[in-house]
Design an enzyme around this catalytic site. Structure first.
Site, PDB file in Angstrom:
ATOM      1  N   ARG A   1       0.767  -1.115   0.273  1.00  0.00           N
ATOM      2  CA  ARG A   1       0.214  -0.022   0.055  1.00  0.00           C
ATOM      3  C   ARG A   1       0.888   1.273  -0.175  1.00  0.00           C
ATOM      4  O   ARG A   1       2.060   1.449   0.682  1.00  0.00           O
ATOM      5  CB  ARG A   1      -1.087   0.116   1.364  1.00  0.00           C
ATOM      6  CG  ARG A   1      -2.147  -1.115   1.063  1.00  0.00           C
ATOM      7  CD  ARG A   1      -3.036  -0.559   0.237  1.00  0.00           C
ATOM      8  NE  ARG A   1      -4.168  -1.523  -0.032  1.00  0.00           N
ATOM      9  CZ  ARG A   1      -4.360  -2.396  -0.867  1.00  0.00           C
ATOM     10  NH1 ARG A   1      -3.332  -2.959  -1.706  1.00  0.00           N
ATOM     11  NH2 ARG A   1      -5.340  -3.183  -0.810  1.00  0.00           N
TER      12      ARG A   1
ATOM     13  N   GLU B   1      -2.884   7.784  -4.491  1.00  0.00           N
ATOM     14  CA  GLU B   1      -3.371   7.191  -5.777  1.00  0.00           C
ATOM     15  C   GLU B   1      -4.704   7.687  -5.978  1.00  0.00           C
ATOM     16  O   GLU B   1      -5.593   7.923  -5.185  1.00  0.00           O
ATOM     17  CB  GLU B   1      -3.237   5.692  -5.849  1.00  0.00           C
ATOM     18  CG  GLU B   1      -1.913   5.104  -5.663  1.00  0.00           C
ATOM     19  CD  GLU B   1      -1.990   3.442  -5.653  1.00  0.00           C
ATOM     20  OE1 GLU B   1      -3.066   3.038  -5.826  1.00  0.00           O
ATOM     21  OE2 GLU B   1      -0.978   3.012  -5.295  1.00  0.00           O
TER      22      GLU B   1
ATOM     23  N   HIS C   1      -0.204   0.177  -9.623  1.00  0.00           N
ATOM     24  CA  HIS C   1      -0.615  -0.658  -8.691  1.00  0.00           C
ATOM     25  C   HIS C   1      -1.254  -1.931  -9.373  1.00  0.00           C
ATOM     26  O   HIS C   1      -2.263  -2.156  -9.403  1.00  0.00           O
ATOM     27  CB  HIS C   1      -1.736   0.082  -8.088  1.00  0.00           C
ATOM     28  CG  HIS C   1      -2.202  -0.447  -6.625  1.00  0.00           C
ATOM     29  ND1 HIS C   1      -2.670   0.213  -5.640  1.00  0.00           N
ATOM     30  CD2 HIS C   1      -2.260  -1.717  -6.276  1.00  0.00           C
ATOM     31  CE1 HIS C   1      -3.236  -0.494  -4.533  1.00  0.00           C
ATOM     32  NE2 HIS C   1      -2.774  -1.679  -4.777  1.00  0.00           N
TER      33      HIS C   1
END
Length: 378
Positions: free
Chosen positions: A208, A237, A254
């Site tokens: 993360r 993000e 990601h």
């Protein structure tokens, strides 16, 4: 029964149509009108599931086809009487193979042997545990840091994060995101830790974004202090820091967990959970869904060395194919999500059938996750 599914969940329409009427919707944002009469909602990590999204709606079950759950307010769901399921471990293999693809690329570029490096793994769960096993199969030394497991007395030689910073050549993060509490992981790699990294350390974050303080990392890189950095996740993000992207060695959108197998596992896990929730439990065999791989089989003559392993790994997945597209569109609104939505099909190593003339090579490849057999040359 109306079931909303994220439009980027593979096989979701096929599976959930067995249980009710399926409507595929965008995940960021989920259209409010679609939620009005929905009975169930199946999401990915891009969808924030909370009171603001679902208050006053008829949704009785939420499934996330992801291992991580920090995008879901589970406490509110429980309070509201809404069922919930995640897909723990669904993309663990994919993330491990992303890390390997990155390390092998850096090793080739910088001319070092992975066996000469010590890898510090922060977070030894579904991803970190699998990564440890594959690295050790290659004879690579690992150091493990997982305070919750250490305090529970789990088996393993767990070290402090400071010890990993001092001793590891590679530091790779595979933790959940906890914003508070005794095991807080937000900015686990903070300015203090980043400033103490040895010159030449390889820093990898594929869990993360906020686990690594992106501002502090950029500060060190701008100061010209040598680090090799691999980032698949960002803070924030989708609006990542473009200046940071310019300075990392590998930057991706990601997608570390985005193998077809990983995404399919996520879908099948929440499908099975929801089918049980409504009282009609069903099981799905993953291999009945997956298509034939692009490469049927290849033959490997002789032992398995690092250059050969790199070629095999990159035959299945070369991380550079995802680095270049992000750099082209970074900073353009909406493009980060488009890269994820339109992601090119990617398979896991198990999809590659390798016939090996060397028995030890076949054994090692199987330990690494390849579909390998010993086939002596006659």
């Amino acid at each position: 029964m109306k079931i909303l599914v994220d439009e980027n969940m593979p096989y979701a329409r096929e599976l959930f149509s067995r249980l009710g009427d399926v409507q595929a919707v965008p995940g960021r944002p989920v259209p409010a009108e679609a939620l009005t009469d929905a009975d169930a909602l199946m999401v990915r990590s891009v969808t924030r599931v909370n009171e603001a999204l679902l208050s006053g709606k008829a949704v009785k079950f939420v499934g996330t086809a992801t291992a991580g759950t920090d995008h879901v307010d589970q406490a509110w769901l429980q309070q509201a009487g809404i069922g919930f399921s995640a897909a723990p471990g669904c993309n663990a293999i994919a993330v491990v193979e992303y890390v390997f693809s990155s390390l092998l690329m850096l090793a080739e570029r910088d001319g070092f042997a992975l066996r000469d490096r010590t890898v510090g793994i922060v977070g030894v769960g579904n991803v970190g545990g699998r990564l440890q096993k594959r690295l050790e199969a290659l004879g690579i030394k690992t150091l493990l840091c997982d305070p919750p497991r250490a305090e529970r007395g789990d088996e393993g030689d767990f070290r402090s994060l400071d010890a990993l910073v001092q001793e590891a050549d590679v530091l790779t993060f595979h933790t959940p995101l906890y914003k508070e509490g005794p095991y807080k992981t937000q900015h686990l790699a903070d300015e203090s830790l980043i400033s103490r990294l040895k010159p030449g350390t390889i820093l990898i974050n594929a869990c993360r974004g906020p686990v690594v303080d992106n501002a502090a990392l950029l500060k060190r890189l701008e100061a010209g202090q040598p680090l090799s950095v691999v980032l698949d996740v960002w803070e924030p993000e989708p609006d990542l820091n473009v200046e940071l992207l310019k300075r990392v060695d590998i930057g991706t959108a990601h997608i570390a967990g985005y193998t077809l197998e990983g995404k399919a596992r996520g879908t099948t896990q929440v499908f099975e959970a929801y089918s049980a929730f409504i009282g009609h439990p069903q099981q799905v065999a993953l291999d009945t869904l997956l298509p034939a791989p692009e490469f049927g089989r290849i033959t490997l003559h002789g032992p398995l060395d690092q250059p050969t392993l790199k070629r095999l790994v990159h035959l299945v997945y070369d991380v550079r194919r995802d680095d270049a597209p992000l750099r082209k569109v970074a900073g353009v609104a909406g493009e980060f999500d488009k890269l994820r939505k339109n992601y090119q099909e990617r398979r896991e190593w198990s999809s590659l059938y390798v016939q090996c003339s060397d028995a030890q090579a076949a054994t090692l490849l199987r330990q690494l996750g390849f579909n390998a057999v010993h086939h002596p040359v006659r």
